[in-house]
Design an enzyme around this catalytic site. Structure first.
Site, PDB file in Angstrom:
ATOM      1  N   VAL A  82       0.845  -1.201   0.000  1.00 60.04           N
ATOM      2  CA  VAL A  82       0.000   0.000   0.000  1.00 60.04           C
ATOM      3  C   VAL A  82       0.875   1.244   0.000  1.00 60.04           C
ATOM      4  CG1 VAL A  82      -1.792   1.248   1.214  1.00 60.04           C
ATOM      5  CG2 VAL A  82      -1.819  -1.253   1.176  1.00 60.04           C
ATOM      6  N   LYS A  83       0.567   2.125  -0.964  1.00 57.77           N
ATOM      7  CA  LYS A  83       1.358   3.350  -1.110  1.00 57.77           C
ATOM      8  C   LYS A  83       0.642   4.483  -0.380  1.00 57.77           C
ATOM      9  CE  LYS A  83       3.810   4.948  -5.184  1.00 57.77           C
ATOM     10  NZ  LYS A  83       3.678   5.105  -6.632  1.00 57.77           N
ATOM     11  N   LEU A  84       1.397   5.118   0.512  1.00 57.69           N
ATOM     12  CA  LEU A  84       0.806   6.189   1.338  1.00 57.69           C
ATOM     13  C   LEU A  84       1.661   7.442   1.201  1.00 57.69           C
ATOM     14  CD1 LEU A  84       0.813   3.555   4.035  1.00 57.69           C
ATOM     15  CD2 LEU A  84      -1.317   4.776   3.682  1.00 57.69           C
TER      16      LEU A  84
END
Ligand code: E4P
Length: 214
Positions: A82-84
């Site tokens: 997951v890219k945050l």
């Protein structure tokens, strides 16, 4: 050093995978928008093509929204990272989901102090954007060098994923600095294999081969 492709285009990803070079994929909202397809559909198709980390970016901006999206994406496939975004809320969300065992890629990193915070939050990957730094007369690779040095000094397990790569020299510099990953558009992956002397040499060999008695 691992090679990821920076693309959400399934045809491009298949081409890079067929070269046998691909260790993973990074996507972002702009790349997904270019495909004109629903995100989850694209994401699952990419996970079928590449058996490596596939970054899926959240679009929420609060801790709670980002955490909800992160859980949803992570449940789709074990390979999803997951890219945050590197904001205070993004760092909080990174800490929350990292503790749940979700892999994270903290994106939109433009400085070494930001990268230090991401590592402390438990990020799996940090993505310094070298091309966008160069675009504003900064030195993207300098930032990568600082991050690599800091992570080594403190033995952070966070992997340095060099992003916003625009040309082969970015990849060469990233490799010399010991960065863990370069994520490149297909164009750059193909440029890495290219050399005019290889093309000229091959042409000459094929021409000379015609003189060999059959
Ligand atoms: C990284 O994960 C980003 O998707 C990407 O590398 C951004 O590159 P750009 O600056 O060429 O848009």
């Amino acid at each position: 050093m691992k090679f990821f492709i920076d693309s959400a285009d399934v045809a491009e990803i298949k081409e890079a995978a067929s070269m046998g070079l691909l260790d993973g994929v990074t996507t972002n909202p702009s790349l997904v928008a270019k495909t004109g397809r629903p995100f989850k559909e694209v994401l699952l198709e990419i996970c079928d093509i590449v058996r490596g980390p596939v970054s899926a970016e959240v679009i929420g901006t609060t801790h709670d929204d980002m955490v909800a999206e992160a859980r949803e994406y992570a449940a789709l496939n074990d390979n999803i990272v997951v890219k945050l975004p590197l904001t205070p809320e993004g760092l909080k969300a990174t800490r929350t989901v990292s503790r749940e065992g979700i892999q994270t890629n903290v994106t939109l990193c433009f400085s070494a102090p930001q990268a230090l915070l991401a590592a402390k939050a438990g990020a799996t990957y940090i993505s310094p954007f070298v091309g966008r730094l160069d675009d504003v007369s900064d030195d993207g690779m300098n930032v990568v060098a600082d991050i690599v040095e800091i992570y080594r000094t403190y033995e952070f397990p966070t992997q340095v994923l060099v992003a916003s790569v625009r040309h082969p020299m970015h990849v060469l510099e990233a490799a010399k600095l010991g960065a863990d990953v370069s994520t490149c558009p297909l164009k750059v992956l193909l440029q890495l294999a290219k050399h005019p002397l290889t093309d000229a040499g091959l042409e000459k060999f094929l021409e000379d081969w015609k003189q060999v008695p059959k």
